[in-house]
Design an enzyme around this catalytic site. Sequence first.
Site, PDB file in Angstrom:
ATOM      1  N   ASP A 194       1.676 -10.740  10.415  1.00 49.11           N
ATOM      2  CA  ASP A 194       2.543 -10.741  11.603  1.00 49.11           C
ATOM      3  C   ASP A 194       2.315 -11.978  12.449  1.00 49.11           C
ATOM      4  O   ASP A 194       3.264 -12.569  12.983  1.00 49.11           O
ATOM      5  CB  ASP A 194       2.278  -9.491  12.450  1.00 49.11           C
ATOM      6  CG  ASP A 194       2.961  -8.255  11.877  1.00 49.11           C
ATOM      7  OD1 ASP A 194       3.816  -8.402  10.981  1.00 49.11           O
ATOM      8  OD2 ASP A 194       2.624  -7.146  12.321  1.00 49.11           O
ATOM      9  N   THR A 252      -0.783   7.619  -1.215  1.00 46.05           N
ATOM     10  CA  THR A 252      -2.098   7.510  -1.874  1.00 46.05           C
ATOM     11  C   THR A 252      -3.001   6.478  -1.200  1.00 46.05           C
ATOM     12  O   THR A 252      -4.213   6.455  -1.459  1.00 46.05           O
ATOM     13  CB  THR A 252      -1.923   7.074  -3.340  1.00 46.05           C
ATOM     14  OG1 THR A 252      -1.360   5.753  -3.343  1.00 46.05           O
ATOM     15  CG2 THR A 252      -1.018   8.012  -4.116  1.00 46.05           C
ATOM     16  N   ARG A 289       0.843  -1.196   0.000  1.00 49.24           N
ATOM     17  CA  ARG A 289       0.000   0.000   0.000  1.00 49.24           C
ATOM     18  C   ARG A 289       0.880   1.247   0.000  1.00 49.24           C
ATOM     19  O   ARG A 289       1.706   1.438   0.885  1.00 49.24           O
ATOM     20  CB  ARG A 289      -0.913   0.001   1.228  1.00 49.24           C
ATOM     21  CG  ARG A 289      -1.905   1.131   1.136  1.00 49.24           C
ATOM     22  CD  ARG A 289      -3.241   0.875   1.765  1.00 49.24           C
ATOM     23  NE  ARG A 289      -3.254   0.154   3.012  1.00 49.24           N
ATOM     24  CZ  ARG A 289      -3.994   0.525   4.048  1.00 49.24           C
ATOM     25  NH1 ARG A 289      -4.720   1.618   4.000  1.00 49.24           N
ATOM     26  NH2 ARG A 289      -4.028  -0.194   5.133  1.00 49.24           N
ATOM     27  N   ASP A 301      -3.071  -8.438  12.949  1.00 48.95           N
ATOM     28  CA  ASP A 301      -2.376  -8.476  11.657  1.00 48.95           C
ATOM     29  C   ASP A 301      -2.056  -9.926  11.313  1.00 48.95           C
ATOM     30  O   ASP A 301      -1.210 -10.559  11.957  1.00 48.95           O
ATOM     31  CB  ASP A 301      -1.093  -7.642  11.724  1.00 48.95           C
ATOM     32  CG  ASP A 301      -0.462  -7.496  10.352  1.00 48.95           C
ATOM     33  OD1 ASP A 301      -0.123  -8.539   9.740  1.00 48.95           O
ATOM     34  OD2 ASP A 301      -0.318  -6.362   9.870  1.00 48.95           O
TER      35      ASP A 301
HETATM   36  N1  URA Z   1      -4.950  -7.029   7.445  1.00 48.37           N
HETATM   37  C1  URA Z   1      -4.770  -7.738   8.589  1.00 48.37           C
HETATM   38  O1  URA Z   1      -3.846  -8.527   8.691  1.00 48.37           O
HETATM   39  N2  URA Z   1      -5.660  -7.561   9.595  1.00 48.37           N
HETATM   40  C2  URA Z   1      -6.688  -6.719   9.520  1.00 48.37           C
HETATM   41  O2  URA Z   1      -7.467  -6.590  10.468  1.00 48.37           O
HETATM   42  C3  URA Z   1      -6.852  -5.979   8.319  1.00 48.37           C
HETATM   43  C4  URA Z   1      -5.963  -6.163   7.307  1.00 48.37           C
END
Ligand code: URA
Length: 207
Positions: A201, A107, A103, A198
Amino acid sequence: MQIEVLNHPLIQHKVTLMRKKETDSKDFRELLEEITMLMAYEITRDLPLEDIEIETPLQKMTGKQISGKKLVIVPILRAGLGMVQGMLNLMPMAKVGHIGLYRDPETKKPVEYYCKMPDIEGRDFIIVDPMLATGGSASAAITLLKQRGIKNIKFICLVAAPEGVQCLNREHPDVKIYAAALDDRLNENCYILPGLGDAGDRIFGTK
Ligand code: URA
């Protein structure tokens, strides 16, 4: 909103385990693989079959086999990698393509940094990414495949946000979305609530 939530009791149970903050990376990865297998089982119900003549130890018979439907699994890097093995466990003949998107911090739009696809002729595509949040990456990945002439695309995620589902329904109404859970909403940082944090992660043990 067009989405199929695959809410088999085993899937719901395992998603809850994944959501818990104390679940470590090893368990998180294993649960993701198991859930992906269960989802693969559900989404392949419509695979066409054909007759095949075989011989059991006792006699000849006509059996059934999947009629050469060729599939490509496409993880969106990096979290999508956590869903590849679960798919391959049930569909070992599938090919795997990869799409890398990041990302742009300015932008906020997804930018392609990697794309490698197998031979696409006559194949059905299954894009995998655990979290459908804003829908930006998923939509960009689908657009990328369509630009290569790919038509039959399914999108499989673990947890979907309504915002992401609406985005894909609007931009790619032909792509069927499957999820293990449909959550409440996004927070101000575009994380899914209640979500599971995440996914990348948690799979790879990074922060
Ligand atoms: N990506 C993730 O890993 N977790 C989220 O809650 C949103 C996007």
